[in-house]
Design a protein around this motif. Structure first.
Motif, PDB file in Angstrom:
ATOM      1  N   VAL A 268       0.864  -1.181   0.000  1.00 56.53           N
ATOM      2  CA  VAL A 268       0.000   0.000   0.000  1.00 56.53           C
ATOM      3  C   VAL A 268       0.898   1.227   0.000  1.00 56.53           C
ATOM      4  O   VAL A 268       1.849   1.324   0.789  1.00 56.53           O
ATOM      5  CB  VAL A 268      -0.934   0.023   1.229  1.00 56.53           C
ATOM      6  CG1 VAL A 268      -1.755   1.313   1.255  1.00 56.53           C
ATOM      7  CG2 VAL A 268      -1.864  -1.186   1.217  1.00 56.53           C
ATOM      8  N   VAL A 269       0.591   2.160  -0.900  1.00 62.21           N
ATOM      9  CA  VAL A 269       1.365   3.396  -1.030  1.00 62.21           C
ATOM     10  C   VAL A 269       0.440   4.573  -0.722  1.00 62.21           C
ATOM     11  O   VAL A 269      -0.614   4.709  -1.349  1.00 62.21           O
ATOM     12  CB  VAL A 269       1.944   3.537  -2.459  1.00 62.21           C
ATOM     13  CG1 VAL A 269       2.674   4.861  -2.619  1.00 62.21           C
ATOM     14  CG2 VAL A 269       2.865   2.369  -2.778  1.00 62.21           C
ATOM     15  N   PHE A 270       0.820   5.390   0.243  1.00 69.04           N
ATOM     16  CA  PHE A 270       0.028   6.575   0.575  1.00 69.04           C
ATOM     17  C   PHE A 270       0.725   7.808   0.024  1.00 69.04           C
ATOM     18  O   PHE A 270       1.879   8.090   0.347  1.00 69.04           O
ATOM     19  CB  PHE A 270      -0.164   6.719   2.084  1.00 69.04           C
ATOM     20  CG  PHE A 270      -0.874   7.995   2.475  1.00 69.04           C
ATOM     21  CD1 PHE A 270      -2.186   8.214   2.101  1.00 69.04           C
ATOM     22  CD2 PHE A 270      -0.218   8.979   3.202  1.00 69.04           C
ATOM     23  CE1 PHE A 270      -2.840   9.396   2.431  1.00 69.04           C
ATOM     24  CE2 PHE A 270      -0.859  10.157   3.543  1.00 69.04           C
ATOM     25  CZ  PHE A 270      -2.179  10.367   3.163  1.00 69.04           C
ATOM     26  N   MET A 271       0.005   8.558  -0.836  1.00 70.72           N
ATOM     27  CA  MET A 271       0.540   9.772  -1.442  1.00 70.72           C
ATOM     28  C   MET A 271      -0.216  10.990  -0.950  1.00 70.72           C
ATOM     29  O   MET A 271      -1.417  10.943  -0.698  1.00 70.72           O
ATOM     30  CB  MET A 271       0.448   9.707  -2.978  1.00 70.72           C
ATOM     31  CG  MET A 271       1.386   8.728  -3.629  1.00 70.72           C
ATOM     32  SD  MET A 271       1.298   8.802  -5.461  1.00 70.72           S
ATOM     33  CE  MET A 271       1.885  10.492  -5.754  1.00 70.72           C
TER      34      MET A 271
ATOM     35  N   LYS B 129       4.761   3.778   2.672  1.00 70.68           N
ATOM     36  CA  LYS B 129       4.468   2.576   1.904  1.00 70.68           C
ATOM     37  C   LYS B 129       4.836   1.367   2.755  1.00 70.68           C
ATOM     38  O   LYS B 129       5.751   1.408   3.575  1.00 70.68           O
ATOM     39  CB  LYS B 129       5.204   2.563   0.569  1.00 70.68           C
ATOM     40  CG  LYS B 129       6.698   2.735   0.637  1.00 70.68           C
ATOM     41  CD  LYS B 129       7.274   2.953  -0.766  1.00 70.68           C
ATOM     42  CE  LYS B 129       8.747   3.344  -0.672  1.00 70.68           C
ATOM     43  NZ  LYS B 129       9.310   3.694  -1.988  1.00 70.68           N
ATOM     44  N   GLY B 130       4.077   0.299   2.552  1.00 67.69           N
ATOM     45  CA  GLY B 130       4.309  -0.914   3.327  1.00 67.69           C
ATOM     46  C   GLY B 130       3.201  -1.905   3.093  1.00 67.69           C
ATOM     47  O   GLY B 130       2.365  -1.744   2.193  1.00 67.69           O
TER      48      GLY B 130
ATOM     49  N   GLN C 238       1.010  -2.659   7.985  1.00 61.47           N
ATOM     50  CA  GLN C 238       1.911  -1.564   8.347  1.00 61.47           C
ATOM     51  C   GLN C 238       1.271  -0.199   8.133  1.00 61.47           C
ATOM     52  O   GLN C 238       1.451   0.713   8.944  1.00 61.47           O
ATOM     53  CB  GLN C 238       3.205  -1.670   7.534  1.00 61.47           C
ATOM     54  CG  GLN C 238       4.106  -2.819   7.963  1.00 61.47           C
ATOM     55  CD  GLN C 238       5.265  -3.045   7.006  1.00 61.47           C
ATOM     56  OE1 GLN C 238       5.179  -2.719   5.814  1.00 61.47           O
ATOM     57  NE2 GLN C 238       6.354  -3.616   7.510  1.00 61.47           N
ATOM     58  N   VAL C 239       0.513  -0.052   7.042  1.00 56.52           N
ATOM     59  CA  VAL C 239      -0.074   1.251   6.730  1.00 56.52           C
ATOM     60  C   VAL C 239      -1.388   1.474   7.471  1.00 56.52           C
ATOM     61  O   VAL C 239      -1.620   2.541   8.059  1.00 56.52           O
ATOM     62  CB  VAL C 239      -0.285   1.398   5.202  1.00 56.52           C
ATOM     63  CG1 VAL C 239      -1.038   2.691   4.883  1.00 56.52           C
ATOM     64  CG2 VAL C 239       1.063   1.374   4.482  1.00 56.52           C
ATOM     65  N   PHE C 240      -2.256   0.463   7.488  1.00 52.43           N
ATOM     66  CA  PHE C 240      -3.586   0.640   8.067  1.00 52.43           C
ATOM     67  C   PHE C 240      -3.612   0.473   9.585  1.00 52.43           C
ATOM     68  O   PHE C 240      -4.433   1.095  10.263  1.00 52.43           O
ATOM     69  CB  PHE C 240      -4.580  -0.347   7.443  1.00 52.43           C
ATOM     70  CG  PHE C 240      -4.945  -0.022   6.022  1.00 52.43           C
ATOM     71  CD1 PHE C 240      -5.711   1.097   5.725  1.00 52.43           C
ATOM     72  CD2 PHE C 240      -4.519  -0.830   4.979  1.00 52.43           C
ATOM     73  CE1 PHE C 240      -6.057   1.396   4.416  1.00 52.43           C
ATOM     74  CE2 PHE C 240      -4.861  -0.532   3.667  1.00 52.43           C
ATOM     75  CZ  PHE C 240      -5.623   0.588   3.384  1.00 52.43           C
ATOM     76  N   GLU C 241      -2.748  -0.370  10.116  1.00 56.38           N
ATOM     77  CA  GLU C 241      -2.825  -0.684  11.542  1.00 56.38           C
ATOM     78  C   GLU C 241      -1.673  -0.104  12.362  1.00 56.38           C
ATOM     79  O   GLU C 241      -1.865   0.239  13.529  1.00 56.38           O
ATOM     80  CB  GLU C 241      -2.848  -2.213  11.737  1.00 56.38           C
ATOM     81  CG  GLU C 241      -3.950  -2.931  10.973  1.00 56.38           C
ATOM     82  CD  GLU C 241      -5.343  -2.543  11.419  1.00 56.38           C
ATOM     83  OE1 GLU C 241      -5.494  -2.026  12.549  1.00 56.38           O
ATOM     84  OE2 GLU C 241      -6.289  -2.752  10.628  1.00 56.38           O
TER      85      GLU C 241
ATOM     86  N   LEU D 153      -6.831   8.210   6.848  1.00 57.89           N
ATOM     87  CA  LEU D 153      -7.566   6.969   7.066  1.00 57.89           C
ATOM     88  C   LEU D 153      -8.750   7.171   7.998  1.00 57.89           C
ATOM     89  O   LEU D 153      -9.816   6.591   7.783  1.00 57.89           O
ATOM     90  CB  LEU D 153      -6.629   5.894   7.614  1.00 57.89           C
ATOM     91  CG  LEU D 153      -5.571   5.386   6.630  1.00 57.89           C
ATOM     92  CD1 LEU D 153      -4.613   4.426   7.318  1.00 57.89           C
ATOM     93  CD2 LEU D 153      -6.216   4.719   5.419  1.00 57.89           C
ATOM     94  N   ARG D 154      -8.588   8.004   9.019  1.00 61.11           N
ATOM     95  CA  ARG D 154      -9.721   8.285   9.912  1.00 61.11           C
ATOM     96  C   ARG D 154     -10.868   8.920   9.138  1.00 61.11           C
ATOM     97  O   ARG D 154     -12.034   8.586   9.345  1.00 61.11           O
ATOM     98  CB  ARG D 154      -9.284   9.211  11.049  1.00 61.11           C
ATOM     99  CG  ARG D 154      -8.519   8.524  12.164  1.00 61.11           C
ATOM    100  CD  ARG D 154      -8.440   9.407  13.400  1.00 61.11           C
ATOM    101  NE  ARG D 154      -7.750  10.665  13.142  1.00 61.11           N
ATOM    102  CZ  ARG D 154      -6.443  10.848  13.326  1.00 61.11           C
ATOM    103  NH1 ARG D 154      -5.686   9.848  13.756  1.00 61.11           N
ATOM    104  NH2 ARG D 154      -5.891  12.025  13.082  1.00 61.11           N
TER     105      ARG D 154
END
Length: 257
Positions: free
Chosen positions: A214-217, A225-226, A230-233, A244-245
């Motif tokens: 997952v890559v967050f831009m 990224k991870g 790793q990204v969501f939790e 995300l919230r």
């Protein structure tokens, strides 16, 4: 083994820097999901991967083709075609030819670009329409199909050219909520089969279940990224957590079981 490698990729539009030095690697046979707010550069990055947009600066490697970009250099036609022949693009708004039936849409690129006989193209197209659950609608025109069915035809069309990578630009954002599940299920099946995919989406449940990466831009850069966990939790990035919230306050939930 990396199928895609992006190094310090920049993109400018009319003096505005939209991508600000992107570094990204996508391994063969994996699914990478790109998330982030509107205007973060997600779609621009995706379009740079198949050169629908030409980067202003940086380096792109896709399979065995590697191209360096500068503001003064031009991409050769052979390099352009080499990248595009290795990628299949699924667009947000289907982009089917309205005057062609479903099977004719899937056949078109095979006959025109790859010079297959119509007989061979029709045989493969029927197989692909069967794969996306639409063999019985092969002779239907786009206006006779639902949005979800049109998008599945679009996926079959992209697969018909045997690309190394499938690129999806928010493939469910134009669909009514009840039509989303069928499209996501096709994509989930492709992921399970080991198709290399890069997907821009707001479907967080899908990203959690299917993504290898997952890559967050945000604002033209990759902030995080991870793995999905790793990204969501486990993210400690305040901007990631804020996004995300907000988006998980009312996402469409989709049951893949």
């Amino acid at each position: 083994m990396s199928m895609i490698r992006v190094e310090q990729l920049h993109k400018h539009f009319h003096g505005v820097e939209v991508l600000k030095g992107i570094d990204l690697s996508v391994q063969k046979g994996t699914t990478t999901v790109i998330i982030g707010p509107s205007g973060s550069g997600k779609t621009t990055l995706l379009r740079c991967l198949n050169l629908l947009e030409i980067p202003s600066q940086g380096k792109l490697t896709l399979a065995n083709t590697s191209i360096s970009f500068t503001r003064k250099s031009k991409v050769s036609y052979s390099d352009l075609m080499s990248i595009r022949k290795q990628t299949g693009m699924v667009f947000q708004n289907y982009n089917l030819f309205p005057h062609l039936t479903a099977i004719e849409n899937v056949m078109e690129g095979q006959v025109i670009v790859q010079k297959r006989t119509k007989s061979d193209a029709r045989s493969l197209s029927l197989q692909l329409l069967d794969k996306v659950g639409l063999r019985d609608r092969a002779d239907s025109y786009p206006h006779e199909l639902s949005g979800g069915q049109q998008q599945r035809v679009g996926i079959a069309r992209a697969m018909a050219l045997h690309p190394q990578v499938l690129l999806f630009d928010e493939p469910t954002s134009a669909l009514d909520p009840e039509l989303v599940g069928d499209v996501l299920q096709v994509m989930k099946d492709l992921s399970a089969e080991g198709m290399t995919m890069v997907i821009v989406t707001h479907e967080m449940g899908f990203a959690r279940e299917v993504a290898d990466q997952v890559v967050f831009m945000d604002q033209g850069i990759v902030l995080e990224k991870g793995t999905p966990d790793q990204v969501f939790e486990l993210s400690n990035n305040e901007r990631t957590m804020q996004f995300l919230r907000k988006i998980q306050g009312g996402p469409r939930s989709t049951n893949f079981s």
